[in-house]
Write an enzyme that holds these catalytic residues in place. Structure first.
Site, PDB file in Angstrom:
ATOM      1  N   CYS A 234       8.744   9.963  -6.408  1.00 42.39           N
ATOM      2  CA  CYS A 234       7.554   9.902  -5.778  1.00 42.39           C
ATOM      3  C   CYS A 234       7.319   8.431  -4.715  1.00 42.39           C
ATOM      4  O   CYS A 234       7.798   8.515  -3.850  1.00 42.39           O
ATOM      5  CB  CYS A 234       6.204   9.690  -6.920  1.00 42.39           C
TER       6      CYS A 234
ATOM      7  N   GLU B  52       8.275  15.701 -10.417  1.00 47.55           N
ATOM      8  CA  GLU B  52       7.924  14.632 -11.156  1.00 47.55           C
ATOM      9  C   GLU B  52       7.075  15.150 -12.222  1.00 47.55           C
ATOM     10  O   GLU B  52       6.100  16.031 -11.908  1.00 47.55           O
ATOM     11  CB  GLU B  52       7.345  13.611 -10.268  1.00 47.55           C
TER      12      GLU B  52
ATOM     13  N   LYS C 208      12.236   5.772 -13.608  1.00 46.70           N
ATOM     14  CA  LYS C 208      11.296   5.357 -12.045  1.00 46.70           C
ATOM     15  C   LYS C 208      11.250   3.893 -12.358  1.00 46.70           C
ATOM     16  O   LYS C 208      10.820   3.214 -13.076  1.00 46.70           O
ATOM     17  CB  LYS C 208       9.799   5.803 -12.452  1.00 46.70           C
TER      18      LYS C 208
END
Length: 516
Positions: free
Chosen positions: A379, A282, A331
Site C-alpha cells: 500500500c 492487502e 510492512k
C-alpha cells in the site's frame, strides 16, 4: 541594468495560493506537466529578493506566499483524506469524525507549507537568477522528496507529476529516480518564469532556451523507454483477485464468509488455469486464519501475523498445496495515525485502524521465493522508490504492490497507478498491483499499463508479465546521479559568485539577483 518587467500580480499572495492549488490539480489523474510548470512561476517569483518596479513587503510576505503555495497544493492533491469520514465504524463518535478528518487534512497542508517556505527562504538567500543556483535549488527539492518518501510523512510529490500524461519525461526516473524528475519540473518552471519576465530584447532567447531544454529532457527520458531498448524476460502468469469488500463492513461475519468463498474460488481457478501464482490484496487474511483450499498453486496474499506478540501487516507466501505461510515480508512504512501512532503506549490508542496498531517490519522489500525473488510494496510503501530499487538490485525479477484503498475515492487509485508506473520505470521491472477495490493491474518495465480490472467490482484477472534482470541506472546507483547533478550545480554557482565578486565595481547584490 535589471529585469523590471515581471508583472506585479505574479508575486501576489492570492496568486501564489491559486497557483499552489493548480499544482495540486496538475498531478494524477491529470498528470500533464505544462500545468505544473505554469503553477511554479508564482513560486519562483517569491524567491526574488528585490524588484525594481514592484516592491515586495519583505521576506515575511514571500515566505507566507510560498507557504500558501505548498499548503494549497497538498490540500488539493490530498483531498481524498476527507473520505475517511465517517469514522464511527472505528468507534469515533460521529460528531467528532469530520473535525478529526479535517484536522488531519489541514495538518498535511500545514507541514507542506512549512517545507516550501523553508525552500523559498533558502532560494532567496542563494538568489535564483543564475541557472546554476536554480539547478541547485531544484536538485535539493528533488532530494528532499526522496528523503521524505523514506519517512512516514510523504505520499506524492512533483516527482510523479508527469504521469500518466507524459511518460517520456517520466523516463528520467530510470536515470535518477523520482528526485531527478522533480528537479526537472522545477527547472522547466524556472525557465518559464525567466521567459515570461525577460525584457523584449532577450525574451526570444529565453523562450528558445525553454523549448530546447524541454525537448532535450524529453528525448533523454524517452531514450530509456524506447521499445528497442526493452529487455525481454521469462514469461510468468499470475491470477489477481480483486474482492471489492467494503472496508467498513469487512469484519462483519457475512462479509468474512463471502471473502473466504471468493478466496477459495480464486485458488481453484488459479489451479485450473495453471498460472504460476495467485495474488491477493492487502489485508485479505485475518490474523491466525489459514488459507482456504488445498489446490497446488502458490499464493501470495496480504494478511496479518504475530511476531513476538507484535502485530504485523504482511504479505504472506504459501507454497503450492499448503494452508499455512512458509515466508513473508512485513510492512515497514506504516501510515501515521492509521497503523502507527507516536507514543501509542502512553496514549493507549491504537490509531484509526480496525485491526489496531501494527509494528513495522524490516526495511528490505525483497521477498525470497523458490521461483525467484520479487520486490514487494504494501500500500503506502509504493511512494518509496529507493526501497524497491534496492530490492531490484538484490535480485527481484518483478514487483508486487498489494493494497487496500477503500474507502477512498477514485482520485487515490489514479495517484496509486501513477506511482506504480513511476516505480516500474525507475527499476526497469514489470509491476503487478493487487488491490481490494482497485487499481488491480499490470504495468510493463516502460511504465505502460498493459491490463487492468474495472475498479470497485469483485473480479479476477489473468495477467502476463516478464521476469527481468537488467538494472536501470537508478536501480544500480540510486541517488548518485542526482547527487552529481547537485555537486555540478553547487560548483558552478560558487564559480559564478566568485567571478562576480572579483570584478572591479561589480554588481550589487540586488543587481546580481536581477541579472538575466
Amino acid at each position: 541594468m535589471g529585469d523590471d518587467r515581471q508583472p506585479g500580480w505574479v508575486v501576489s499572495t492570492p496568486v501564489a495560493a491559486l497557483a499552489g492549488g493548480l499544482a495540486g490539480l496538475s498531478l494524477a489523474p491529470l498528470g500533464w506537466p505544462p500545468v505544473l510548470w505554469l503553477a511554479l512561476v508564482p513560486l519562483w517569483a517569491q524567491t526574488q529578493r528585490q524588484w525594481a518596479r514592484h516592491r515586495v513587503a519583505g521576506i515575511g510576505a514571500s515566505l507566507r506566499a510560498a507557504a500558501l503555495w505548498g499548503g494549497c497544493g497538498v490540500l488539493v492533491s490530498h483531498r481524498w483524506l476527507l473520505w475517511l469520514h465517517p469514522l464511527d465504524w472505528l468507534g469515533v463518535p460521529l460528531p467528532l469524525s469530520l473535525p478529526i478528518c479535517l484536522l488531519l487534512w489541514l495538518a498535511c497542508g500545514l507541514a507542506a507549507g512549512l517545507l516550501v517556505a523553508l525552500w523559498c527562504g533558502l532560494a532567496r538567500w542563494l538568489g535564483p537568477s543564475r541557472w546554476s543556483t536554480a539547478l541547485l535549488l531544484a536538485g535539493l527539492w528533488g532530494l528532499a522528496e526522496v528523503l521524505l518518501a523514506r519517512s512516514p510523512l510523504f505520499w506524492l510529490g512533483l516527482g510523479a507529476a508527469p504521469l500518466p500524461g507524459d511518460r517520456a519525461l517520466a523516463g528520467l526516473a530510470a536515470i535518477g529516480g523520482s528526485g531527478m524528475v522533480a528537479a526537472a519540473q522545477l527547472m522547466l518552471g524556472w525557465w518559464l518564469w525567466r521567459a515570461l519576465g525577460a525584457p523584449p530584447a532577450r525574451r526570444q532567447r529565453w523562450w528558445l532556451g525553454l523549448i530546447a531544454v524541454g525537448v532535450a529532457l524529453h528525448l533523454l527520458g524517452w531514450s530509456q523507454l524506447r521499445v528497442s531498448r526493452a529487455e525481454r524476460g521469462e514469461p510468468v502468469e499470475v491470477l489477481v483477485l480483486q474482492p471489492a469488500v467494503p472496508t467498513r463492513e469487512k469484519f462483519a461475519p457475512s462479509q468474512q464468509q463471502r471473502l473466504l468463498q471468493r478466496l477459495a474460488a480464486a485458488r481453484r481457478e488459479a489451479a485450473r488455469l495453471g498460472v504460476d501464482s495467485l495474488l491477493l490484496p492487502e489485508g485479505s487474511l485475518l490474523r491466525g486464519r489459514a488459507l482456504p483450499g488445498p489446490e497446488p498453486v502458490e499464493v501470495i496474499a496480504g494478511g496479518f501475523r504475530l511476531e513476538r506478540e507484535e502485530l504485523r501487516s504482511s504479505v504472506l507466501r504459501f507454497e503450492p498445496g499448503q494452508l499455512n505461510p512458509s515466508g513473508w515480508i512485513d510492512k515497514h512504512r506504516l501510515v501515521p495515525l492509521g497503523e502507527w501512532v507516536p507514543l501509542a503506549g502512553l496514549w493507549r490508542w491504537s490509531g484509526l485502524s480496525a485491526v489496531g496498531g501494527v509494528e513495522p517490519g524490516d526495511p528490505s522489500r525483497l521477498l525470497q521465493r523458490s521461483a525467484g525473488a520479487i520486490g514487494v510494496a504494501i500500500c503506502y510503501e509504493i511512494s518509496d522508490g529507493q526501497a524497491l530499487a534496492a530490492a531490484s538490485r538484490g535480485g527481484a525479477g518483478w514487483l508486487l504492490a498489494a493494497a487496500n484503498l477503500d474507502p477512498y475515492p477514485a482520485l487515490l487509485q489514479h495517484q496509486f497507478t501513477a506511482l506504480s508506473q513511476l516505480r516500474a520505470i525507475e527499476t526497469g521491472r514489470w509491476l503487478v498491483s493487487a488491490a481490494n477495490t482497485g487499481p488491480s493491474l499490470v504495468i510493463n518495465s516502460q511504465g505502460v499499463v498493459m491490463q487492468r480490472l474495472p475498479a470497485n467490482r469483485a473480479a479476477t484477472a489473468r495477467f502476463r508479465l516478464e521476469v527481468l534482470s537488467r538494472l536501470t541506472m537508478y536501480a544500480r546507483w540510486g541517488e548518485l546521479p542526482l547527487g552529481l547533478l547537485l555537486l555540478l550545480a553547487a560548483s558552478a554557482a560558487a564559480l559564478s559568485s566568485g567571478r562576480i565578486s572579483r570584478q572591479p565595481g561589480g554588481e550589487t547584490g540586488a543587481e546580481q539577483e536581477l541579472r538575466p
